[in-house]
Design a protein around this motif. Sequence first.
Motif, short mmCIF file in Angstrom:
data_model
loop_
_atom_site.label_atom_id
_atom_site.label_comp_id
_atom_site.label_asym_id
_atom_site.label_seq_id
_atom_site.Cartn_x
_atom_site.Cartn_y
_atom_site.Cartn_z
N PRO A 80 0.75 -1.11 -0.10
CA PRO A 80 -0.19 -0.02 0.10
C PRO A 80 0.88 1.39 0.03
CG PRO A 80 -0.65 -1.32 1.77
CD PRO A 80 0.56 -1.97 1.16
N LEU A 81 0.24 2.27 -0.64
CA LEU A 81 1.16 3.55 -0.82
C LEU A 81 0.97 4.35 0.56
CD1 LEU A 81 0.65 4.42 -4.53
CD2 LEU A 81 2.76 3.61 -3.41
N ARG A 82 -0.35 3.95 0.93
CA ARG A 82 -0.65 4.96 2.30
C ARG A 82 -1.62 3.64 3.15
NH1 ARG A 82 -5.76 5.69 1.75
NH2 ARG A 82 -6.90 6.31 -0.19
N ASP A 83 -2.00 4.32 4.38
CA ASP A 83 -2.73 3.48 5.19
C ASP A 83 -4.37 3.71 4.56
OD1 ASP A 83 -0.71 2.82 6.96
OD2 ASP A 83 -1.57 4.53 8.41
N LEU A 84 -4.91 2.60 4.54
CA LEU A 84 -6.24 2.73 3.98
C LEU A 84 -7.39 3.40 4.90
CD1 LEU A 84 -6.80 -1.13 2.67
CD2 LEU A 84 -5.98 1.09 1.41
N ASP A 85 -8.34 4.02 4.60
CA ASP A 85 -9.12 4.63 5.50
C ASP A 85 -9.95 3.44 6.32
OD1 ASP A 85 -8.53 7.14 4.44
OD2 ASP A 85 -10.04 6.97 2.98
N PRO A 86 -10.54 3.87 7.26
CA PRO A 86 -11.07 2.64 8.32
C PRO A 86 -12.16 1.92 7.59
CG PRO A 86 -10.81 4.92 9.49
CD PRO A 86 -10.42 5.07 8.21
N ASP A 87 -13.07 2.75 6.59
CA ASP A 87 -14.18 1.98 5.73
C ASP A 87 -13.74 1.65 4.56
OD1 ASP A 87 -13.76 4.49 4.76
OD2 ASP A 87 -15.78 5.00 4.67
N GLU A 88 -12.39 1.41 4.11
CA GLU A 88 -12.01 1.11 2.76
C GLU A 88 -11.75 -0.45 2.99
OE1 GLU A 88 -9.42 3.48 -0.01
OE2 GLU A 88 -8.60 3.83 1.87
N GLY A 89 -12.16 -1.20 1.96
CA GLY A 89 -11.93 -2.47 1.81
C GLY A 89 -11.51 -2.88 0.27
N ILE A 90 -10.38 -3.26 -0.12
CA ILE A 90 -9.75 -3.31 -1.38
C ILE A 90 -10.05 -5.08 -1.83
CG2 ILE A 90 -8.13 -2.93 -3.14
CD1 ILE A 90 -9.27 -0.44 -1.87
N PRO A 91 -10.80 -5.35 -2.87
CA PRO A 91 -10.82 -6.78 -3.25
C PRO A 91 -9.83 -7.42 -4.10
CG PRO A 91 -12.93 -5.42 -3.75
CD PRO A 91 -11.80 -4.58 -3.51
N LEU A 92 -9.39 -8.41 -3.75
CA LEU A 92 -8.17 -9.33 -4.23
C LEU A 92 -8.45 -10.58 -4.87
CD1 LEU A 92 -5.16 -9.40 -5.17
CD2 LEU A 92 -4.63 -10.14 -2.92
N LEU A 93 -8.58 -10.79 -5.98
CA LEU A 93 -8.82 -12.06 -6.55
C LEU A 93 -7.44 -12.45 -6.93
CD1 LEU A 93 -10.99 -14.35 -7.19
CD2 LEU A 93 -11.06 -13.20 -9.53
N VAL A 94 -7.21 -13.87 -6.31
CA VAL A 94 -5.96 -14.90 -6.80
C VAL A 94 -6.40 -15.96 -7.54
CG1 VAL A 94 -3.89 -15.95 -6.08
CG2 VAL A 94 -4.64 -13.75 -4.90
N THR A 95 -6.03 -16.12 -8.67
CA THR A 95 -6.28 -17.35 -9.44
C THR A 95 -5.02 -18.09 -9.60
OG1 THR A 95 -7.98 -16.05 -10.62
CG2 THR A 95 -7.34 -18.56 -11.38
N LEU A 96 -4.89 -19.56 -9.05
CA LEU A 96 -4.13 -20.28 -9.18
C LEU A 96 -3.82 -20.96 -10.46
CD1 LEU A 96 -4.17 -22.28 -5.68
CD2 LEU A 96 -3.20 -20.09 -6.07
N GLU A 97 -2.81 -21.61 -10.88
CA GLU A 97 -2.73 -22.05 -12.25
C GLU A 97 -3.57 -23.24 -12.31
OE1 GLU A 97 1.27 -23.38 -12.95
OE2 GLU A 97 1.99 -21.36 -13.61
N SER A 98 -3.87 -24.04 -11.29
CA SER A 98 -5.14 -25.03 -11.59
C SER A 98 -6.40 -24.49 -11.85
CB SER A 98 -5.00 -25.59 -10.15
OG SER A 98 -5.71 -24.71 -9.08
N GLY A 99 -6.52 -22.96 -11.63
CA GLY A 99 -7.88 -22.58 -12.14
C GLY A 99 -8.79 -22.03 -10.81
N THR A 100 -8.20 -22.40 -9.74
CA THR A 100 -9.06 -22.23 -8.44
C THR A 100 -8.64 -20.86 -8.12
OG1 THR A 100 -8.29 -24.35 -7.49
CG2 THR A 100 -8.79 -22.58 -6.02
#
Length: 297
Positions: A80-100
Amino acid sequence: MLLVLVAAVASAQGRDGGNVRTLLLSESPDDATHRIYVKGQVVTVLQFEMPCDPTRTKLLGWEGRFEQVGILGRMVVLKPLRDLDPDEGIPLLVTLESGTEVPFLLRPLDPKGGRWPDQQVNVFKDRESYEAMSSALNDALKEKRALADQVERYRKEETSEDHALAALLVSGAVRQTPFRLSSQVSGKDEGASIDALLFRGRGKAAVVFKVLNLDPEQSWRMKTVRLVTESTGRDRALAFRATASSLTPGASGVIAIVVDKGAFVDEGKVTNLILEVYRHDGALQAYIPLAHQLAGK
């Protein structure tokens, strides 16, 4: 005698290691999205059982908030470049080589200071795999050692003269101790204002910190205090007491530290010491040289 107080963020990680935890993926749909706690300018690494697919691993809305996500084989690197605000939530989707696909929600630290940022998260889908069980076992052993050390520390503190003196100092009863004020230094950053009082004693030295939390949202907590020899960097024992374990925004508190004269001797020679105070996020909050003369003859 040289006195320095550095009340500024010098590092996002203290000397006692990073925050590493194990995450076992649940088979329950209700627990599908897992939270990862991040802090500005602190690197978080997610490590998986198999390589990740860079083309299908995405951090949504990262522009202006994060460096570009790094995909290195089985690892996903976030900063992160800075602290997130208290109400912030950033989605992250990780896809493995198996497709999971493994969804996460990146969240800021609790404003009350209830946890540290995740610096490495070992993620396992197969709970029965050797690596998953080994990682979980290491976490359990680390927690057990920490609890055992805490119990032993409490046992020693019950009969410690230095801890009794620290308790008197933190309560403001300086006249009931053998200490006399030697000097005072002050420092301030965006998170806290600190006054440090250095005391000279007969065979002992002491430092009293008066801390004011300037952060409007986050609590201030001390993570650890480290005392090392100036010449060799060897750790030395100390006793400390505090008026509170956590300071809410705008609150103040006192931390007292007592050092025996034996700590000023290294390999048979008198040496000076360095006192370092790290706050809850691992940042170096105070750095104070202690001259051996503080402990008297």
